[in-house]
Design an enzyme around this catalytic site. Structure first.
Site, PDB file in Angstrom:
ATOM      1  CE1 TYR A 159      -4.036   1.981   0.186  1.00 33.64           C
ATOM      2  CE2 TYR A 159      -2.798   3.268   1.773  1.00 33.64           C
ATOM      3  CZ  TYR A 159      -3.884   3.132   0.941  1.00 33.64           C
ATOM      4  OH  TYR A 159      -4.807   4.141   0.848  1.00 33.64           O
ATOM      5  CB  SER A 198      -7.160   2.505  -2.856  1.00 34.74           C
ATOM      6  OG  SER A 198      -7.568   3.833  -2.655  1.00 34.74           O
ATOM      7  CG  ASP A 208     -14.174   3.685  -6.601  1.00 33.42           C
ATOM      8  OD1 ASP A 208     -14.377   4.551  -5.739  1.00 33.42           O
ATOM      9  OD2 ASP A 208     -13.117   3.026  -6.666  1.00 33.42           O
ATOM     10  CG  HIS A 237     -12.425   2.821  -3.028  1.00 32.39           C
ATOM     11  ND1 HIS A 237     -11.721   3.030  -4.194  1.00 32.39           N
ATOM     12  CD2 HIS A 237     -11.519   2.926  -2.027  1.00 32.39           C
ATOM     13  CE1 HIS A 237     -10.450   3.259  -3.907  1.00 32.39           C
ATOM     14  NE2 HIS A 237     -10.304   3.198  -2.603  1.00 32.39           N
TER      15      HIS A 237
END
Length: 738
Positions: free
Chosen positions: A503, A583, A666, A701
């Site tokens: 991430y 993301s 999203d 999302h």
């Protein structure tokens, strides 16, 4: 102050859950696919025939530099041309995945493994408990209520009855202090927009009012339960939910039993349209505490209002965006505040509201080597959740800061919970690890002893797997931690299909968590690697800032170094190494696969931020500038252009097989990012490696996605990765284990 609130009721949050930020033919669900796991299908030497994608002569000029944007038209993703293109992309993806052996077997095994009862952390208010529970394959967890810790559960709310396909999800549940009313938030098709209703617990009926225009807001009840504070936006015009810019929120007060139109605006700042508001009311009802943020920056201001003096103004308490501040409790005019001020890894201080300057603070817990991740005030002690090399430890301290011991945890993992009033007789928390399913514990606040409240029974044996933590040097020598999960007895022959996940942003820490989807990969013989990159919060604010703005390349260097370590240590080889992230993690995957396409055998960027020059022009994208910077500033523009995945795609390069995932609803990372990136990759791709776009219908999302869609998506992801990463013959091993 940890209030009794159920947020999204994620009962078993997978590593693949996203933080930040389909069409007429659905993505596979009823396909008739082969049921066997044999040798992987040979790589096809021919290039796919992709849907025709129009290229426009669109060029923007930034600080004298021309930057083409040939797929600008895909930003109008609700337009007829774009919808036809998306449908064609989905048809191609369905047909290609159908040509790979084993998808139906993946789906069947995932369904078997997912089918076990699991319970969330109970919320306690007024002696009542509310808890989310999923029998196994229910699309959404059902909320049950009990009149006490030992009382039997009775159904309170079943979100599965709110839609036929399970896409209306419970996004928030917040009982009043006495447990007489409950605010229920729901979202549709994965949207961040919420609709709130209020239920009378005694009668089980909803009150007449409905609250809308809500996004990114909590509930701050007054002690008497007569009303609550919340934040709202102007409701978007019909059809504009996916494109409306989220600015100018207002802090409002809603009195129970009245229409939303009568809600009083408590605070707004038209001169600061990007300020956001989070409210709490101290348990004694004395102060309204207002946390003011600007985007996702790790800094906030704190304002207060004396509620015991009618008409008193909201006034600044800590009036600078210089650090993070969180009020965790109070004693009269003394507030206990967790902060990163002069302490990047966090500390706990006490301040008087009439003398709030740092010179007058009393330090209770000083900054240490561990990151202070959360503090709860219960009874006469603080419960401190700390991160030590990305794993949780829990300590007890008295009100003066004296250490009172440490909570014994079952192993390497993460804790969550401890929410409740200071005088609560008990609170609940969860513990989870990569191979430890989420178990719920009860903490007795009189004896400080713990007991198991709910422990899941699984359809498989996690003890066959093992978790370890390794450390490796990044490009600049920084020591980076990484978790590895695999079957016991793994042979380091360089041939293991490996899934590297990361991430690296927004101060988010990737701590161990249980995921059925991930364990299905490990069960079949794959290796799961979770890298704790800079930009996250694992080691505090300095670690976070080292992966932001002009330093963002550090995040990608860390991830590339993780991949090189896995190859160097013979866990895998580039041909067998896949990468994934969602993301901000989708950005990570897009950046690394375009910088080092030779290093990876497959890539799965999900709901990614992929056009870094225009991301801030859509919905809540402007809020991410604290991590990314924007193309409005020359130095930040040049840094963004250097790694922006959409802009780095270059014709003639051989990129790894890629499956781009997004959702048609999203409204956080709008799907145009994925559309433009997939189009650019398909145009540029040299060689036969496929570039596929999977657009999930009625999905956003990630939050609230129904179980059926989670299983379908995981089956597609693992089918794609196993096909491209597994050596021939490796597929038989799973059948032998079952």
């Amino acid at each position: 102050m940890k209030r009794p609130t159920l947020w999204m009721l994620a009962l078993s949050m997978p590593v693949l859950a996203f933080t930040m930020p389909g069409l007429a033919s659905p993505v596979p669900g009823s396909l008739m696919l082969p049921r066997r796991f044999g040798a992987t299908t040979p790589r096809r030497p021919t290039r796919l025939a992709y849907p025709e994608t129009r290229r426009e002569d669109v060029t923007d000029t930034y600080f004298g530099q021309a930057v083409p944007d040939p797929y600008r038209w895909l930003e109008d993703f609700e337009g007829a041309e774009a919808r036809d293109w998306i449908e064609a992309q989905n048809r191609l993806t369905v047909s290609v995945l159908a040509s790979y052996s084993g998808r139906e077997a993946w789906k069947q095994r995932l369904t078997q493994m997912w089918n076990f009862p699991r319970t969330g952390v109970p919320v306690v208010a007024g002696g009542r408990l509310w808890v989310g529970h999923n029998d196994g394959l229910q699309n959404q967890a059902v909320i049950y209520q009990a009149e006490g810790a030992t009382a039997s559960w009775k159904p309170f709310l079943d979100p599965n009855t709110l839609s036929s396909d399970g896409t209306v999800a419970l996004s928030m549940l917040a009982p009043s202090p006495a447990g007489e009313h409950v605010v229920i938030g729901t979202s549709m098709a994965g949207s961040d927009w919420q609709r709130w209703t209020i239920r009378d617990v005694r009668t089980g009926r909803d009150l007449p009012e409905t609250l809308q225009g809500i996004k990114f807001s909590g509930v701050a009840w007054t002690p008497d339960g007569q009303g609550f504070y919340y934040s709202r936006y102007e409701e978007p015009a019909p059809g504009q939910a996916l494109s409306a810019i989220n600015e100018m929120p207002r802090l409002c007060f809603h009195r129970v039993g009245t229409p939303q139109a009568e809600d009083r605006v408590v605070y707004e700042r038209p001169d600061h349209p990007k300020w956001g508001y989070g409210a709490e009311v101290t348990e004694d009802g004395r102060y309204l505490v207002l946390s003011i943020s600007e985007g996702t920056a790790s800094r906030n201001r704190v304002y207060i209002q004396d509620l015991t003096r009618p008409g008193s103004p909201i006034r600044p308490l800590l009036d600078a965006f210089d650090a993070r501040y969180s009020v965790v409790g109070s004693d009269g005019s003394t507030l206990y505040v967790w902060t990163t001020q002069a302490a990047p890894r966090g500390r706990l201080v006490a301040l008087d509201v009439d003398r709030p300057e740092p010179a007058h603070w009393r330090e209770i817990l000083s900054e240490g080597t561990d990151r202070l991740d959360g503090v709860t005030l219960l009874g006469d002690r603080f419960i401190v959740e700390a991160l030590r090399d990305a794993r949780h430890v829990v300590r007890f301290h008295d009100l003066a800061g004296k250490a009172l011991g440490e909570l014994s945890l079952p192993g390497i993992g993460s804790v969550s919970g401890f929410a409740g009033r200071r005088d609560a007789p008990e609170v609940y928390f969860s513990f989870t690890g990569f191979t430890t399913p989420t178990t719920i514990y009860r903490l007795d606040c009189r004896t400080w002893s713990t007991s198991v409240y709910r422990e899941p029974r699984l359809a498989f044996d996690p003890s066959r797997f093992e978790t370890s933590q390794v450390f490796f040097p990044s490009k600049d020598g920084t020591r980076i931690p990484m978790f590895l999960v695999h079957r016991k007895g793994l042979v380091l022959d360089g041939q293991n299909p490996t899934y590297l996940y990361g991430y690296g942003g927004f101060n988010v820490s990737l701590t161990p968590s249980f995921s059925v989807s991930n364990l299905s990969w490990v069960e079949r013989g794959g290796v799961l690697a979770i890298a704790n990159l800079r930009g996250g919060g694992e080691y505090g604010e300095e670690w976070h800032q080292a992966g932001t703005k002009l330093h963002k390349q550090n995040v990608f260097d860390d991830f590339i170094a993780a991949a090189e370590w896995l190859v160097r240590e013979h866990y895998t080889a580039p041909a067998h190494l896949g990468i994934g992230g969602g993301s901000n993690g989708g950005l990570l995957v897009g950046a690394c696969m375009t910088q080092r396409p030779d290093l990876f055998g497959a890539a799965v960027p999900a709901v990614g931020v992929l056009d870094m020059l225009r991301y801030h022009r859509f919905t809540i994208g402007w809020a991410w500038a604290s991590d990314y910077g924007t193309s409005d500033h020359e130095d930040e523009f040049r840094a963004l252009l250097a790694y922006s995945p959409y802009h780095r795609v270059s014709p003639g390069n051989a990129y790894p097989p890629t499956l781009v995932l997004t959702g048609d609803h999203d409204d956080r990372v709008v799907p145009l990012h994925s559309f433009k990136f997939a189009a650019a990759l398909q145009h540029a791709q040299a060689g036969s490696a496929p570039v596929l776009l999977r657009v999930e219908t009625r999905a956003g999302h990630g939050a609230g996605k129904p179980t059926s869609k989670l299983i379908e998506e995981a089956a597609d992801r693992w089918t794609f990765l196993w096909h491209h990463l597994a050596p021939r013959g490796r597929g038989r091993e799973w059948r032998q284990m079952r």
